[in-house]
Write a protein that holds these residues in place. Structure first.
Motif, PDB file in Angstrom:
ATOM      1  N   UNK A  99      25.373  19.648 102.072  1.00 40.34           N
ATOM      2  CA  UNK A  99      25.384  20.907 101.324  1.00 40.34           C
ATOM      3  C   UNK A  99      23.965  21.407 101.057  1.00 40.34           C
ATOM      4  N   UNK A 100      23.070  20.492 100.649  1.00 45.08           N
ATOM      5  CA  UNK A 100      21.696  20.889 100.347  1.00 45.08           C
ATOM      6  C   UNK A 100      20.964  21.332 101.617  1.00 45.08           C
ATOM      7  N   UNK A 101      21.148  20.574 102.683  1.00 45.38           N
ATOM      8  CA  UNK A 101      20.508  20.948 103.950  1.00 45.38           C
ATOM      9  C   UNK A 101      20.973  22.300 104.441  1.00 45.38           C
ATOM     10  N   UNK A 111      27.045  27.631 100.638  1.00 50.34           N
ATOM     11  CA  UNK A 111      27.922  26.455 100.677  1.00 50.34           C
ATOM     12  C   UNK A 111      29.389  26.848 100.568  1.00 50.34           C
ATOM     13  N   UNK A 112      29.686  27.853  99.778  1.00 49.17           N
ATOM     14  CA  UNK A 112      31.089  28.262  99.603  1.00 49.17           C
ATOM     15  C   UNK A 112      31.717  28.714 100.919  1.00 49.17           C
ATOM     16  N   UNK A 113      30.873  29.120 101.875  1.00 48.14           N
ATOM     17  CA  UNK A 113      31.392  29.560 103.173  1.00 48.14           C
ATOM     18  C   UNK A 113      31.974  28.404 103.973  1.00 48.14           C
ATOM     19  N   UNK A 114      31.635  27.171 103.577  1.00 46.82           N
ATOM     20  CA  UNK A 114      32.139  25.999 104.297  1.00 46.82           C
ATOM     21  C   UNK A 114      33.555  25.629 103.882  1.00 46.82           C
ATOM     22  N   UNK A 126      34.055  26.003 111.525  1.00 46.34           N
ATOM     23  CA  UNK A 126      34.306  25.205 110.325  1.00 46.34           C
ATOM     24  C   UNK A 126      35.356  24.134 110.614  1.00 46.34           C
ATOM     25  N   UNK A 127      36.353  24.437 111.416  1.00 36.15           N
ATOM     26  CA  UNK A 127      37.358  23.436 111.794  1.00 36.15           C
ATOM     27  C   UNK A 127      36.702  22.269 112.514  1.00 36.15           C
ATOM     28  N   UNK A 128      35.741  22.562 113.383  1.00 38.20           N
ATOM     29  CA  UNK A 128      35.017  21.501 114.082  1.00 38.20           C
ATOM     30  C   UNK A 128      34.215  20.654 113.093  1.00 38.20           C
ATOM     31  N   UNK A 129      33.589  21.316 112.132  1.00 37.70           N
ATOM     32  CA  UNK A 129      32.824  20.600 111.100  1.00 37.70           C
ATOM     33  C   UNK A 129      33.744  19.668 110.314  1.00 37.70           C
TER      34      UNK A 129
END
Length: 254
Positions: free
Chosen positions: A17-19, A27-30, A187-190
């Protein structure tokens, strides 16, 4: 409570999150509900398909070992074996019957029951070794469930990415919606890769560690009970079981 498990999970998520934030990301986009449903649901479904109900039920029962492992105090167990040995030498094996009936560990209780019943040393050893081997195999089946989840999760993440791209292509003439669809796909891949490498595979390895510690604890109890059946002196039994201590004192500690 295993503080390192909690700390490891917090450090891993925080670092990501920090990176991401330092790179200018939000971060909320994740957080994406549909992508999470695809990855978690697909992974769970694949594991349910390959796992028996017995193994899956066992998985639910002992998964908490990752964060709240059972307490296997080797020092206390060695002292307990010494007390059993003293009692057996002074009063005979029948004096251990109440210990066998009241002991909370089924493996130790069975070993003491066999000792009280007067089975031969070889039969006692064979029974305890077989039980230990089968117990290890049954518990390791649980860690393999998480290993399977770690294997399926990245692939399901790619599947989610493809589905997101298909949906995005439906809005090829609408750039705003197209961008959102592509973001969901990545995001699905993440989620797939992240859950596998931050959660599922580490959980499998931590469970293996806890299982081996439990097996070592039971192996120590078995050796103590077998030594008692051989009529060994309590002091000699203690010396034999010293090797099972997780931490042995050094000269500096003394």
């Amino acid at each position: 409570m295993d503080k390192l498990s909690f700390l490891g999970l917090i450090v891993a998520i925080s670092a990501i999150a920090i990176g991401y934030s330092l790179e200018g990301g939000v971060v909320s986009a994740l957080f994406n509900g549909p992508a999470l449903i695809i990855v978690l649901g697909g992974t769970l479904g694949a594991v349910l398909l390959q796992t028996s109900s017995r193994v899956f039920s066992k998985t639910l029962k002992i998964s908490h070992w990752v964060f709240f492992p059972p307490n296997h105090n080797i020092d206390d167990a060695i002292e307990q074996v010494k007390r059993w040995s003293h009692k057996a030498r002074q009063e005979g094996y029948l004096a251990l019957e109440n210990d066998a009936l009241s002991h909370p560990d089924p493996y130790a209780a069975k070993g003491l029951s066999l000792l009280v019943d007067g089975v031969s040393e070889q039969q006692l050893r064979d029974t305890l070794e077989i039980d230990l081997m089968l117990e290890r195999e049954r518990l390791l089946e649980v860690s393999r469930v998480y290993e399977a989840m770690g294997g399926y999760s990245p692939t399901i993440g790619i599947l989610g990415a493809v589905l997101g791209l298909i949906q995005a292509m439906a809005f090829i003439t609408e750039p705003e919606k197209l961008g959102a669809g592509v973001a969901t796909a990545f995001i699905a891949t993440i989620y797939g890769v992240g859950l596998a490498n931050i959660l599922f595979l580490p959980m499998a390895n931590k469970l293996k560690q806890q299982i081996e510690e439990k097996m070592l604890y039971h192996e120590m109890l078995a050796e103590g009970i077998i030594a008692m059946s051989q009529g060994e002196n309590p002091a000699n039994i203690e010396l034999k079981l010293e090797a099972y201590r997780f931490e042995r004192p050094t000269l500096a500690d003394e």
